[in-house]
Scaffold this active site. Structure first.
Site, mmCIF file in Angstrom:
data_model
loop_
_atom_site.group_PDB
_atom_site.id
_atom_site.type_symbol
_atom_site.label_atom_id
_atom_site.label_comp_id
_atom_site.label_asym_id
_atom_site.label_seq_id
_atom_site.Cartn_x
_atom_site.Cartn_y
_atom_site.Cartn_z
ATOM 1 N N GLY A 1 -10.173 -31.442 37.511
ATOM 2 C CA GLY A 1 -10.606 -32.199 36.685
ATOM 3 C C GLY A 1 -10.941 -33.470 36.296
ATOM 4 C CB ILE A 2 -13.010 -36.723 35.892
ATOM 5 C CG1 ILE A 2 -12.374 -36.546 37.338
ATOM 6 C CG2 ILE A 2 -12.854 -37.659 35.141
ATOM 7 C CD1 ILE A 2 -13.010 -36.907 38.393
ATOM 8 C CG ASP B 1 1.902 -27.964 30.715
ATOM 9 O OD1 ASP B 1 2.603 -28.317 31.740
ATOM 10 O OD2 ASP B 1 0.559 -28.046 30.943
ATOM 11 C CE LYS C 1 -9.555 -30.664 30.439
ATOM 12 N NZ LYS C 1 -8.299 -29.651 29.833
ATOM 13 C CB ILE D 1 -10.311 -41.632 28.884
ATOM 14 C CG1 ILE D 1 -10.872 -40.348 28.975
ATOM 15 C CG2 ILE D 1 -11.566 -42.787 28.384
ATOM 16 C CD1 ILE D 1 -11.129 -39.965 26.903
ATOM 17 N N GLY D 2 -9.155 -39.891 31.758
ATOM 18 C CA GLY D 2 -7.770 -39.222 32.432
ATOM 19 C C GLY D 2 -8.318 -38.194 33.859
#
Length: 410
Positions: free
Chosen positions: A98-99, A218, A121, A92-93
């Protein structure tokens, strides 16, 4: 996503022993790789409830000593099963370090409870900065508690035969991010009032961080995640750091973050202040007004940088309406939009001392929402040739951009 299932243990007692073993193993690994995380908390709890209510701390350092890290320790095998061995179908990202996968876990480790949908994550082993950011998130999100800050449920830290494995498990945010709704490739348009409510929640989250003397560093639309009720929650705290102490006015640090959102003093000198976040907030305010990204390279040269472009259409000018998101189809309050642009201009002051605090921003946003509710709209439609040209350029298909970071979204 209907293919998700949960592996249930047929031996509850054995699973409890395994969970306790994982808990001890995870803590030992944290002590070896980041003793500062475990020294501040003697226990890591499986309890997924929010930390107990305490008097307002003076800073994040006080939280480290006053609160336990209320986190669950997962085994790598457990998270692998929760994601069908990290199936690409459940991604989903994805970003540079990372994933993020959608998965299901046992709630509180109990097979008798309904499964819990989470975002997992997984750190990229080749990521140079990923491990440091992973530690920062475990340290920070393990003790904070606010409705506008994403909840970290637990983590996995294993050094096995296959190499170093570092994972984080968050609450699942079903409506993805503000970015996904603000710059869609489909016909859906985020209503004006909902944009304001999301920004108010994000502002309250930043106010909470600043009260703890934490600089987020951020803030951007992709890091504002939305739950099933569109409640906004700040995510990705790998770049967050403690603010200045005592008489110090700033902290000096390496310049990282996302281009287009960082405050000028930080970009030029590396000096980081609480009001550096205020500047980033001002950038996103203009994103929700215009429906444009901070940088769009497929636009004409004069319009590629959002902040340079909006300067040509001041809030008090008759031309201001030309920059308002055309997908709103004039369904917004004229005075409210101008007030929001003026607030954004204050947040974007070059001199950080002239920027408002996030506490003041919250109060201004509440007032703008209140005034907008009492204002009749849609506003009058601008029909000039120049306005039509600007609006046609605005609805042009946005360029494809890669994610710099990994968000907990679905």
């Amino acid at each position: 996503m209907n293919c998700l299932f949960l592996f249930k243990s047929k031996k509850p007692r054995k699973q409890q022993k395994d969970n306790n073993k994982n808990k001890r193993k995870g803590k030992e690994l944290l002590q070896n790789s980041a003793p500062e995380l475990t020294n501040r908390s003697e226990t890591s709890s499986f309890n997924l409830q929010t930390p107990r209510s305490l008097p307002s701390p003076r800073s994040i350092k006080d939280l480290y000593t006053e609160r336990e890290q209320n986190l669950r320790v997962f085994s790598y095998e457990e998270l692998s099963k929760a994601t069908y061995v990290f199936s690409r179908k459940l991604v989903i990202g994805e970003g540079g370090f990372g994933i993020v996968y959608k998965g299901k876990i046992l709630s509180n480790g109990d097979s008798s409870d309904p499964p819990l949908v989470v975002a997992i994550k997984k750190l990229n082993r080749q990521g140079l900065q990923g491990h440091k950011q992973w530690l920062a998130e475990v340290q920070f999100l393990g003790v904070v508690n606010h409705p506008n800050v994403v909840k970290l449920i637990g983590y996995c830290s294993e050094d096995g035969e296959t190499g170093i494995e570092r994972l984080l498990v968050y609450e699942y945010m079903s409506n993805r991010s503000l970015e996904d709704h603000l710059f869609p490739r489909r016909s859906h348009t985020l209503p004006w009032k909902k944009r304001l409510e999301i920004m108010l929640g994000a502002a309250e989250g930043l106010t909470y961080l600043h009260d703890l003397k934490v600089i987020y560093r951020d803030f951007k639309s992709s890091n504002v995640l939305l739950d099933d009720q569109f409640c906004p929650k700040l995510s990705d705290f790998g770049l967050a750091r403690e603010g200045p102490d005592g008489d110090n006015t700033h902290v000096t640090t390496a310049r990282v973050g996302t281009h287009g959102y960082a405050a000028p003093e930080y970009v030029q000198t590396g000096h980081l202040r609480l009001k550096s976040d205020v500047y980033s907030f001002g950038v996103v305010l203009y994103e929700i007004i215009t429906g444009r990204r901070t940088i769009e390279r497929n636009k004409p040269v004069a319009e590629r940088r959002l902040l340079d472009w909006v300067k040509e259409y001041p809030a008090d000018s008759q031309r201001f309406s030309m920059i308002v998101d055309p997908r709103l189809r004039n369904n917004y309050p004229a005075a409210g939009a101008r007030s929001l642009a003026k607030l954004a201009d204050l947040c974007l002051k070059k001199n950080d001392k002239e920027r408002p605090t996030m506490e003041i921003v919250v109060e201004r946003l509440k007032k703008i929402i209140e005034e907008s509710d009492s204002e009749d709209y849609p506003m009058a439609t601008t029909t000039t040739k120049e306005s039509s040209q600007v609006r046609r350029r605005q609805v042009a298909k946005p360029e494809k951009q890669s994610l710099r970071g990994v968000s907990v979204r679905g």
